[in-house]
Structure formats: C-alpha cells, structure tokens
Design an enzyme around this catalytic site. Structure first.
Site, PDB file in Angstrom:
ATOM      1  N   ASP A 286      42.743  37.165  50.201  1.00  0.00           N
ATOM      2  CA  ASP A 286      43.643  36.049  50.384  1.00  0.00           C
ATOM      3  C   ASP A 286      43.368  35.707  51.760  1.00  0.00           C
ATOM      4  O   ASP A 286      42.889  36.306  52.754  1.00  0.00           O
ATOM      5  CB  ASP A 286      44.941  36.105  49.967  1.00  0.00           C
ATOM      6  CG  ASP A 286      45.712  34.707  49.559  1.00  0.00           C
ATOM      7  OD1 ASP A 286      44.752  33.571  50.135  1.00  0.00           O
ATOM      8  OD2 ASP A 286      46.776  34.620  48.992  1.00  0.00           O
TER       9      ASP A 286
HETATM   10  C1  BGC Z   1      46.543  31.157  48.818  1.00  0.00           C
HETATM   11  C2  BGC Z   1      45.457  31.435  47.660  1.00  0.00           C
HETATM   12  C3  BGC Z   1      44.408  30.405  47.934  1.00  0.00           C
HETATM   13  C4  BGC Z   1      43.844  30.191  49.256  1.00  0.00           C
HETATM   14  C5  BGC Z   1      42.854  29.342  49.775  1.00  0.00           C
HETATM   15  C6  BGC Z   1      45.980  30.925  50.196  1.00  0.00           C
HETATM   16  O1  BGC Z   1      47.128  30.385  51.042  1.00  0.00           O
HETATM   17  O2  BGC Z   1      47.461  32.140  48.695  1.00  0.00           O
HETATM   18  O3  BGC Z   1      46.065  31.645  46.464  1.00  0.00           O
HETATM   19  O4  BGC Z   1      43.406  30.512  46.981  1.00  0.00           O
HETATM   20  O5  BGC Z   1      44.850  29.903  50.208  1.00  0.00           O
HETATM   21  O6  BGC Z   1      43.271  28.061  49.644  1.00  0.00           O
END
Ligand code: BGC
Length: 746
Positions: A286
């Site tokens: 993540d």
């Molecule tokens: C989120 C993810 C997301 C990523 C990219 C993170 O803050 O937890 O689910 O895919 O950002 O935007």
C-alpha cells in the site's frame, strides 16, 4: 541511482506528457522486435516461460526498475520516466529495450478514479458493499468487466481496486469499499469482480492484505488475533477471492499484524499467500507501506509503491552484497512479468478510447437495482402507485440534486462535477463529500408527472414535517458519508437526521426512508416509519434505480451483506481504539514519514472468528436487521430439503414464489458444525439466487465446498473437516431458516 527528492511538476509539461503517453505503447515496440530476438513474444508459451525468458536478458538496474513505482503524478517532480505516466496512483517504468510496457495503475474500487490530472469520464457503480448486497456473482463479474473496460479506455493496465477486508468493525471508514462481514460472500464476490476485470486484459488486485479493519492509526496499529480465527475469517475472504480469480496482484496493508508490518510479514506474505495459497502473482505495498528492503524482500514483498524509498538503491546494494540473494530478486521480477503476460497486458495493451457511456450507465443502474435492500414495508406501502398519488414530499439533504458517494482513493469523479458545487468546481478532493448528480427529486417528478412533488432539505425539521403532513407520502433521503483515512464514531446518522425522520414520521405515517449509507446505521425511528430502503452509495444512476424500486418497476431482491445492530453498544468493541497521538494518515505528502514507521499501538480482536452475525448469534444479541435479510414485493416459501453427503455435500430444496409478482430470491444455506469444532452457532456455506414468476416453484441445489465446513488447524497448518453431525439450514436470511436437516459427515 535516481534522486529521491523531487520538486513540483509543471502542469503544461504534464499536459503534453499525458497527451503523448501512448506514443510508447507496445504494438510499436513489438513491431520493431522479431520473434527470434524476443522469444517471449510467442503467445503459445506459458506466462512463466515467457517471464523467465525476459529475466535472462535483464540487467540488475532493469530488474530494480520493475520493483518500484515512480511516484504519484502531481506529487513528484518531472523525471524522464514520469512523462509516460497516465496520472493514476501508480506508475512503473517499462523496459522499453525488451518490449515490456510500463504499468499504469489506477484506483478503481467502484469505478475508475479518474482524478483531475487524467480528466476522463468514469462511470460510478454502486459501492462495492452494494455490489455484495446483490449476492449475484454474474453481476459482480459485470462490475469488474465494466471497470476493466473503462480502465483500458483511459490507458490503464492495472486496477488498485479489489478491497475485501472483512467488516469486522462496521465503523471502519472504508466499509463501503469492502464486501461485508462474511468471508464466503465477500471472497466469492471479489473473485467474480476480478475475473470480470482480468478478462479485459487488466492486471487485477485484491487488497488490503490483511486485517486492515480500521482506518484510525492504520499506519501504526498492530493487530493481535488468534491465528485460527484469522484464517477462518478475514484471511478466508482473501483465500477464496485469490483462488477463484487467479488475481495477478495483492496489495499488502499499512498495519502491523502479530508484530510485523503486513508488507514485511513473512507469515502473511510467504507462508500463507505464496505457499499455502499458491499465489503466483506479485505483492505490492500500500502507498508508503514498505518499511525495509532486505526484510521486506525476504518476507515476500515484490514491489514498493508509490516511490522508491527502499526498493531501489538500498535493495540494489543488498543484492550486490549478497544480503538479498539474486534468486529472491528474480522471483519478485518474475512475478511481475508473469502477471503482465498472464493477464494479457503485454499482448493486448490498452488503447485510449471513448467509453460506452450509455452502455455502462445501463450496467451501473442494473447493478444498483439489484443492490437495493428493502428493509421494511408496513402494510405494503411500497411499491408506490404512481397513478394514485397526488402529492409527494421529497425530504433530505441535497435530495433535490444528488446522491452521496464514498470518499478517499476510491472516489470516482462525478461527470459534470459535485452536484452541490457550482459548475466547474467539480474536481474531487481527498475527503470531501461528493454528491453524484443523480437527482431523486427530478427522477420522482419524471415518474409521476401528474403529482405535486415538493422538496424540503430537512434543515428545519418542523418545516419538513409540515410538508409531509400535507402530502400523500413522504420520502426522506438520509445519508451517512464515509471515506478512507477516517472512521465513524458511531453508526447513528449524522446531522440530526434521526430527529428529522422522527418528526416527519410523526407528521405522516406514510413515511419511507431511503438510506444512502456506506455501512450499517442505527434507526431509533424504525418502528415509526412505513418503509425503509437501503440504497447504499448507489452510483451514477442511483436515483433512477431507487425510484424504480420505490415505484415497483423493479422488484427488490438484494439482501444485507452485513448485520445492522440495534446500537453501537452491541458491537464487539465499544469504541475504535485510536492511536495515542493522532497521525495524519490522510496526508499523502507524508509517504516517507509513514514508511519510516510510526510507533505501534495495539488492537486485539478477541472476538476472533465471531465477525458480524457470528458475534450476535454467539452472544445472543438481538439485532435490528440480520445478515442476509431483505424483503421483496412478493413472498417465498421453502420446502423439500435433501442433503447428499459426500466430499462436496449437495443441499437441494425447493423455493416457491407464493405471490403474484415475478422476483428473485436469494436462498441462503448455513451450517452448524459439530460441537467439537467450538465454532459460532452457524456460518454461511453457500447460496443460490433463484428467479421465479408469481406462483412458480423451482428445485435448486447448492454444492458446498468442504473448506466452508472445515476448521483451520494451526498445528497441522491446514483445513480440517471434523467428523460428526452437521446441521444444514436453509432460508431467506440468517435469522429465517425454515429448513433444517442434520447429516453425519466423515
Ligand atoms: C490506499 C489504497 C490505494 C492507494 C493508492 C492508499 O492510501 O490505502 O487503497 O490504492 O492509496 O491511491
């Protein structure tokens, strides 16, 4: 290697970079190549064979290039490679020399998060949770296929959607992005979504692995849970989804589990995901969730996002010094290349094109219609008879212009902008309430042109009640907004809406409440209203779908994918544990700070496997509306249960539509395990959605996967079916199971 600090990108250069971002798309690259020099272009070879051939040709720097992103557009300075980014949340530079395209990643939970930079049209489907409420795997496949098509049309070849964290804590601010509280329903649904998506030649993703069940302090929290309970609950949802879809990527989560960050947790990434589940794809962190090079690599993290704090210079040095074996590095690269070959993004790269807007809106509306749950319908108040109504009060915040959507990285930009903002001010921002321009008021007016349809925002409950009193029927559109990066303090409706509904209902018993929510809500007024309809975040065509249900053009068939408790006090935990010091999780400028690691605080899920209805069943707590519950404009009866034991027990029974109206009944099958299993009273083991005309009967069968009847034996590290008596129960909700039969399984 690359500099790690970047300035701000200049908009005009970004514009040209986006404009010309297809100039390096693969066909031209491939055209220059010959099958002889690039044997991996031979599509008759397996993805593994093709990936191995590419790796043999790669330099160490090229390998490292595939193991990290290049920063989010708009947060990064320009670099030669970023100019090919499409503007999504992630971009991985391709290896042009070898004909390997870049990976263009976009968030796409309930539609493509088009974002200001990309500026393209996206259809918003009803939220993921709504999709799960349809209990319809064909609809889930269509959901994924639509997103896959629209990703490709915008030039993306990978989704970051696929959230399947279990609704262990319904106040989790991302509940709308997930698929409810049951691992079988959630796992099967995400599997179908990813199958539909990957069939469009887009790399799929299932996230956030694992136990990222609250947003508060998500970068710091350490989750403690019994291992068996984890395997039988949260992890089972991932296991089913991954097995069913052969998904090409899994995103590890921000939180720690059993002491280690999920993205450097060997037990989660290697022992369970890659070994036990035989996952062949790649694991990406993540955003900011990578916390080390050698440790994460050895644990099984294949790819760092969004930039390269660890998986660049540091990883390279570790490889050169032998701290990270080359074979381990090659495995990371192999998994990424394999994912690209297996999903077809190399053989069939996306081409920017115009989305089939009308076709996709039709799909979104159909899915919304299948997702809306009818919770209460006193004296058949619904469906409304358009021919008989003279006056309708439409009440509720912004019900004149739009319907609410879920925020954070899942947010889809509304075409035409936020319905409550002046035109042109529609760009979405992190954690801003976005109302999709799908107007309940206008849609009701169009449905009953002869009636007087008046609106009141509800900001003055007495005025709203006065309007209701003078109307044949009052429809209150109530909302609860959720977003990534925050949790709800309570399941109560915000902004005094409980008071509003109570006042309106007191003025007119013919009050119908339409809920636009991303999770369960408490309803102190439930006994006083005539009808309750759960519309969730209903997407681009939400108003049309709701109105079709209200007026009976659509017979509702959806069922709750999560329990609606009577009060917050009935939840397993009285409050969500917050970090000692508030961390700015939503602050995207803080990736490096987050990656550097935040001091841990503890959350212990001592309810273990008792997630959702399993908790209320085991604790004997009455609920407001149970898991699996939902009404229809017709009624159904169940009869003739037969169980054929065997490896995959077959549960056969008859469902009859006892009314006049055609409908679809979701027939649910639960099982109680032998006492020796020490499990909660029952678990969902399968279901069948049965379409029936008025008066029609059908015999249906559900084949039960033995895993769904098993317990997880931690010592033996495997699923175990205990010999003994199993009680199978069949019916229309987890608390209405008229058929029951006990069989002995060996
Ligand atoms: C989120 C993810 C997301 C990523 C990219 C993170 O803050 O937890 O689910 O895919 O950002 O935007």
């Amino acid at each position: 290697m690359r500099p790690s600090v970047r300035g701000k990108a200049e908009p005009f250069i970004l514009f040209f970079s986006i404009l010309f971002s297809c100039s390096l798309s693969l066909p031209s690259v491939l055209a220059q190549s010959s099958a002889a020099s690039r044997p991996w272009t031979n599509t008759s070879l397996s993805p593994d064979e093709r990936a191995s051939m590419v790796i043999k040709e790669m330099t160490l720097d090229e390998k490292i290039t595939l193991l990290h992103g290049t920063g989010m557009l708009g947060l990064s300075a320009l670099s030669p490679e970023i100019v090919h980014s499409n503007g999504g949340a992630g971009y991985v530079v391709g290896i042009q020399r070898l004909g390997i395209p870049g990976i263009q990643m976009s968030d796409a939970a309930y539609g493509v998060r088009s974002s200001g930079e990309n500026g393209r049209y996206s259809t918003a489907l009803p939220s993921d949770l709504a999709g799960a409420a349809s209990w319809d795997l064909d609809a889930a496949y269509e959901y994924g296929a639509l997103i896959g098509r629209e990703l490709r049309a915008q030039g993306y070849n990978m989704t970051l959607g696929g959230g399947v964290n279990l609704t262990r804590e319904p106040r989790n601010g991302r509940t709308f992005e997930y698929l409810g509280e049951d691992p079988v329903l959630a796992g099967k649904t995400v599997g179908a979504v990813m199958k539909g998506l990957q069939a469009q030649h887009v790399i799929g993703d299932i996230k956030h692995y694992a136990l990222n069940d609250q947003e508060s302090g998500r970068n710091a929290v350490n989750v403690n849970i019994d291992k068996r309970a984890a395997r039988e609950s949260d992890l089972l949802a991932f296991e089913i989804g991954i097995e069913d879809s052969d998904v090409a990527a899994v995103m590890c989560s921000y939180n720690r589990v059993w002491g280690d960050y999920a993205c450097e947790n060997k037990y989660l990434l290697t022992d369970i995901l890659k070994k036990d589940w035989n996952f062949k794809g790649f694991v990406l962190s993540d955003w900011g969730g990578t916390h080390s090079a050698a440790k994460a690599s050895a644990a099984g993290l294949d790819h760092e996002e969004p930039g390269w704090v660890f998986y660049s210079d540091e990883l390279k040095k570790d490889v050169e010094s032998g701290t990270v074996p080359m074979a381990e590095l090659d495995d990371h690269v192999h998994r990424i290349l394999r994912a690209m070959f297996a999903t077809g993004v190399i053989d069939d790269p996306p081409q920017r094109s115009v989305v089939d807007v009308f076709g996709d809106l039709e799909v979104a509306q159909k899915i919304a219609e299948q997702s809306i749950v009818l919770l209460k319908n006193d004296q058949s108040l619904l469906p409304l008879d358009a021919g008989k109504l003279h006056s309708i009060a439409v009440i509720g915040p912004h019900a004149d212009v739009g319907m609410i959507s879920g925020g954070g990285s899942a947010q889809v930009d509304p075409p035409g902008g936020n319905a409550i903002m002046p035109p042109g001010k529609g760009n979405t921002h992190w954690q801003e309430k976005i109302w999709f321009p799908t107007s309940p008021l206008k849609t009701i007016r169009a449905k009953v042109p002869a009636a007087s349809v008046k609106f009141n925002s509800g900001s003055d409950p007495s005025a709203a009640a006065a309007l209701a009193r003078n109307s044949d029927v009052a429809i209150v559109f109530a909302y609860q907004w959720e977003s990534e990066g925050m949790d709800l303090d309570t399941l109560s409706l915000p902004e005094h809406q409980d008071e509003l509904i109570a006042k309106v209902a007191a003025a007119n018993p013919h009050t119908i409440v339409v809920l636009e929510t991303g999770t369960a809500v408490t309803m102190p007024w439930a006994a006083r209203v005539g009808g309750i309809v759960e519309a969730w975040y209903a997407g681009s065509c939400g108003a049309e779908a709701v109105v079709n249900v209200l007026f009976g053009d659509v017979n509702p068939s959806a069922k709750l994918p999560m329990t609606f408790p009577k009060s917050d006090a009935d939840l397993p935990h009285p409050t969500i544990v917050k970090p000692p010091k508030v961390t700015t999780d939503a602050d995207h400028q803080g990736w490096r700070r987050i990656a550097a690691g935040l001091p841990a605080f503890q959350v212990t899920y001592d309810e273990g496997v008792k997630v959702g209805y399993k908790w209320y069943d085991a604790e004997n707590k009455p609920v407001l509306f149970p898991f699996g519950y939902g009404l229809s404009y017709t009624t159904y009866s169940y009869s003739g249960l037969k169980i054929a034991p065997g490896k995959n027990p077959r549960v056969t029974f008859t469902v009859t539509n006892t009314g006049n109206r055609a409908g679809a009944e979701i027939a649910e099958v639960y099982a109680a395990l032998p006492a020796a299993a020490s499990e909660p009273p029952k678990r969902l083991v399968g279901w069948n959605k049965v379409k029936l005309n008025g008066g029609e009967s059908k015999e249906v069968s559900v084949e039960v996967d033995p895993k769904f009847l098993s317990i997880f034996n931690v010592e033996q590290n495997g699923w175990q079916l205990l010999p003994g008596e199993y009680v199978f129960m069949v019916g229309g909700s987890s608390q209405s199971l008229p058929l029951k039969e006990t069989v002995t399984l060996k």
